[in-house]
Write an enzyme that holds these catalytic residues in place. Structure first.
Site, short mmCIF file in Angstrom:
data_model
loop_
_atom_site.label_atom_id
_atom_site.label_comp_id
_atom_site.label_asym_id
_atom_site.label_seq_id
_atom_site.Cartn_x
_atom_site.Cartn_y
_atom_site.Cartn_z
N ARG A 20 41.94 42.56 30.18
CA ARG A 20 42.16 41.83 28.92
C ARG A 20 40.87 41.69 28.12
O ARG A 20 40.86 41.91 26.91
CB ARG A 20 42.78 40.46 29.19
CG ARG A 20 44.20 40.55 29.73
CD ARG A 20 44.75 39.18 30.10
NE ARG A 20 43.89 38.60 31.13
CZ ARG A 20 43.79 37.29 31.38
NH1 ARG A 20 44.48 36.42 30.66
NH2 ARG A 20 43.01 36.84 32.33
N ASN A 38 48.35 38.82 30.49
CA ASN A 38 48.87 39.25 31.78
C ASN A 38 50.34 38.84 31.88
O ASN A 38 50.72 37.78 31.37
CB ASN A 38 48.11 38.58 32.93
CG ASN A 38 46.75 39.19 33.16
OD1 ASN A 38 46.46 40.29 32.73
ND2 ASN A 38 45.90 38.45 33.87
#
Length: 91
Positions: A20, A38
């Site tokens: 990320r 996520n």
């Protein structure tokens, strides 16, 4: 320049490898807005908006990911640009 939006799902070993954060860095470098997060199944979901070439560059990054990642699949839904975001966030 043409603007576009991509809704992306990335599977494989993509959590716990700074996927990320690295995606956010790539998006900011390309002046792409949107978000990345996520999912409970171990995959990563993202939405990217911006210039077509810039969005495609971030999607291409997602096909490889950062060091430590092992991407096994990337599903991309190309959508009309919506100018929905002001920045890029990890959510």
């Amino acid at each position: 320049m043409t603007k576009t939006r991509a809704h992306v799902y990335i599977s494989g070993k993509v959590q716990g490898v700074y996927f990320r954060q690295n995606t956010k860095n790539q998006a900011l470098h390309q002046s792409v807005t949107g978000w990345v997060r996520n999912l409970d199944d171990g995959s990563v979901e993202a939405v990217f908006e911006g210039e077509d070439a810039s969005v495609r560059a971030v999607v291409d990054f997602c096909r490889v990911g950062p060091r430590g990642a092992s991407v096994t699949g990337v599903a991309v839904a190309w959508e009309p640009y919506q100018a929905e975001f002001q920045s890029f966030e990890i959510i």
